[in-house]
Write a protein that holds these residues in place. Sequence first.
Motif, PDB file in Angstrom:
ATOM      1  N   LEU A  66       0.755  -1.063   0.144  1.00  7.00           N
ATOM      2  CA  LEU A  66       0.013   0.071   0.079  1.00  7.00           C
ATOM      3  C   LEU A  66       0.960   1.170   0.108  1.00  7.00           C
ATOM      4  O   LEU A  66       0.497   2.110  -0.754  1.00  7.00           O
ATOM      5  CB  LEU A  66      -0.765   0.082   1.224  1.00  7.00           C
ATOM      6  CG  LEU A  66      -2.238  -1.088   0.988  1.00  7.00           C
ATOM      7  CD1 LEU A  66      -2.865  -1.110   2.531  1.00  7.00           C
ATOM      8  CD2 LEU A  66      -3.148  -0.482  -0.028  1.00  7.00           C
ATOM      9  N   ASN A  67       2.084   1.172   0.625  1.00  5.52           N
ATOM     10  CA  ASN A  67       2.866   2.251   0.958  1.00  5.52           C
ATOM     11  C   ASN A  67       3.539   2.578  -0.676  1.00  5.52           C
ATOM     12  O   ASN A  67       3.559   3.745  -1.250  1.00  5.52           O
ATOM     13  CB  ASN A  67       3.841   2.121   1.685  1.00  5.52           C
ATOM     14  CG  ASN A  67       3.579   2.562   3.080  1.00  5.52           C
ATOM     15  OD1 ASN A  67       3.018   3.764   3.327  1.00  5.52           O
ATOM     16  ND2 ASN A  67       3.762   1.686   3.970  1.00  5.52           N
ATOM     17  N   ALA A  68       3.800   1.526  -1.331  1.00 11.51           N
ATOM     18  CA  ALA A  68       4.476   1.487  -2.831  1.00 11.51           C
ATOM     19  C   ALA A  68       3.307   1.879  -3.742  1.00 11.51           C
ATOM     20  O   ALA A  68       3.498   2.760  -4.503  1.00 11.51           O
ATOM     21  CB  ALA A  68       4.847   0.060  -3.017  1.00 11.51           C
ATOM     22  N   SER A  69       2.006   1.450  -3.634  1.00 11.04           N
ATOM     23  CA  SER A  69       1.229   1.946  -4.391  1.00 11.04           C
ATOM     24  C   SER A  69       0.746   3.465  -4.169  1.00 11.04           C
ATOM     25  O   SER A  69       0.421   4.356  -5.115  1.00 11.04           O
ATOM     26  CB  SER A  69      -0.400   1.453  -4.022  1.00 11.04           C
ATOM     27  OG  SER A  69      -0.091   0.079  -4.181  1.00 11.04           O
ATOM     28  N   PHE A  70       0.786   4.075  -2.874  1.00 16.37           N
ATOM     29  CA  PHE A  70       0.748   5.407  -2.571  1.00 16.37           C
ATOM     30  C   PHE A  70       1.874   6.175  -3.320  1.00 16.37           C
ATOM     31  O   PHE A  70       1.536   7.258  -3.959  1.00 16.37           O
ATOM     32  CB  PHE A  70       0.877   5.708  -0.990  1.00 16.37           C
ATOM     33  CG  PHE A  70       0.897   7.018  -0.638  1.00 16.37           C
ATOM     34  CD1 PHE A  70      -0.333   7.901  -0.971  1.00 16.37           C
ATOM     35  CD2 PHE A  70       2.021   7.617  -0.132  1.00 16.37           C
ATOM     36  CE1 PHE A  70      -0.155   9.335  -0.589  1.00 16.37           C
ATOM     37  CE2 PHE A  70       2.020   8.851   0.255  1.00 16.37           C
ATOM     38  CZ  PHE A  70       0.993   9.654   0.073  1.00 16.37           C
ATOM     39  N   GLY A  71       2.865   5.747  -3.345  1.00 13.36           N
ATOM     40  CA  GLY A  71       4.144   6.299  -3.831  1.00 13.36           C
ATOM     41  C   GLY A  71       4.085   6.526  -5.206  1.00 13.36           C
ATOM     42  O   GLY A  71       4.296   7.664  -5.956  1.00 13.36           O
ATOM     43  N   LEU A  72       3.510   5.154  -6.219  1.00 16.82           N
ATOM     44  CA  LEU A  72       3.461   5.200  -7.442  1.00 16.82           C
ATOM     45  C   LEU A  72       2.439   6.252  -8.034  1.00 16.82           C
ATOM     46  O   LEU A  72       2.578   6.897  -8.914  1.00 16.82           O
ATOM     47  CB  LEU A  72       3.370   3.696  -7.892  1.00 16.82           C
ATOM     48  CG  LEU A  72       3.219   3.455  -9.480  1.00 16.82           C
ATOM     49  CD1 LEU A  72       4.512   3.734 -10.026  1.00 16.82           C
ATOM     50  CD2 LEU A  72       2.864   2.061  -9.760  1.00 16.82           C
ATOM     51  N   MET A  73       1.177   6.265  -7.440  1.00 15.42           N
ATOM     52  CA  MET A  73       0.096   7.106  -7.765  1.00 15.42           C
ATOM     53  C   MET A  73       0.146   8.609  -7.620  1.00 15.42           C
ATOM     54  O   MET A  73      -0.137   9.329  -8.354  1.00 15.42           O
ATOM     55  CB  MET A  73      -1.123   6.613  -6.822  1.00 15.42           C
ATOM     56  CG  MET A  73      -1.877   5.394  -7.079  1.00 15.42           C
ATOM     57  SD  MET A  73      -1.930   4.780  -8.985  1.00 15.42           S
ATOM     58  CE  MET A  73      -3.080   6.258  -9.561  1.00 15.42           C
TER      59      MET A  73
END
Length: 505
Positions: free
Chosen positions: A76-83
Amino acid sequence: MKSIFKWTVTVVAYFFVVLFVYAAASKIFDFENFQVQLAQSPLLSAYAGFISYAVIILELGIAGILLFPKTRKVGLNASFGLMVAFTVYIYLILNHSDFVPCSCGGILEKMDWTQHLVFNIACVLLAITAIVFIEKERAIHFRRTAAMSSLILVVSGGGMVALFLSSEHMMKKENNFTRRFPHHPILEDQSFDLKVNSYYFVGSHGNDVYLGNPSAPFRILKIDGPFLKTDTIDLVPSTEHHFQNLRYQVQNDYLYAYDGSVPVIYASHLDSLKYPLREISSKDAFFDQLVPVSPTQFMMRVEDKPSQKTALATLTLGKPHQVRINSSVLTEKADGGFDADGQLLYDAELGDCFYLFYYRNQILKINNSLKLVGRMKTIDTVTTAHLKIKILTDGRKKMIAPPLLVNRNMTIHQGLIFNESNLVGKHESQEMWKKNTVVDVYTTTPAGYWGSIYVQNRGKNKMSQMLVTDTYFYMMSGNEIIRYRCAQTLTDHFMYGRSRKPISE
């Protein structure tokens, strides 16, 4: 409450799994097109090769991590960063790019860029909500969550800004031969059948376009603004010569006629063409290219006999006429002039003179004292002409193999150089090259690459010549002259409002 938090986190995690897997699969199945789209991006063109692989790997990797509860927080942290990165990218596209490209494909294919931005912001909020919920479920203090999310926001958003700034510098200053194609910079407007394919552009005045034809050397054709009517103008030189290559050029309010093999130059006001053309120069200098800098000054390309080099010269009319030659500005080589072959361009609106080479990626800016005052480069990487030359027994020099042609055809208008390139860049479709001519556009102040244009072939005929005015891009193809209307993305870069300066400044 914990069950609601857990359920929400699971739903958001699987939403991102579906989103990233679908997006990655769309890119993989149409990978060549995805790379081309990135290469045409006004922000990330220089990194299209690396980013095309990195984005797919990241999307699939994050989707995999999100599938497992133990690694879901990391996912989820990676998803947040990518978005966040995607959101910053779209914001930069809308607010800081030279042009807005076509919408990307895949799941967001039907959205425009503003809708993309709203969707991405919603995804960022979903990701941060899920992160907060998973931290609450684990009873982790909110400050720690806020600190971590803020760090990801800064690193991800700042990284995208850094990529943008670096890519802009590489594209405009250190281009690695990656073209970008703004969305519809020219739109077809009118066409006219000339019946024969031997015409060339003489120039334009107001809304009228003037054409010459070597097979009718004492006649020019004027096409009116609506592109409906032609007017044939018969011309009579005031003196008689054995003309071999009589050419014409319209600049400002004057028509210039010249033949460098005589050599002779004529000039007449466009309102006085019913009278004989007035001879203004004869036997001053032999030349093969000429541009009028003013009614009393001309820049020419000549052959300097003492050095046997292709050189530039100025002719200043007066009592007496003065000719000055610079044999070193184009080349230091004594190769018969082949290395120095190119085209002399003069921007009449801005008073700037340029020389663009055919066989290497250099553009020179020259003042009216024949001094080199600036250098530019085309975006290809050919810095040295690829020539094979043989010296014959009589001392003449001949090319014994076809040279690598880099730049084919050029014109200039209002601070923009339009150059027909002969070389395919990175991530470009061979199919598009078969159907189109590629014209690269460069800004002269400041010097840099703006973008490229696809000019569609007319059946089997490619573009043979081009002319640019404040409103239109004209090209010849076979028997046709085709007029395109310049879009605002292009005309915004014309240097309106700058006072005309002599090129010596």
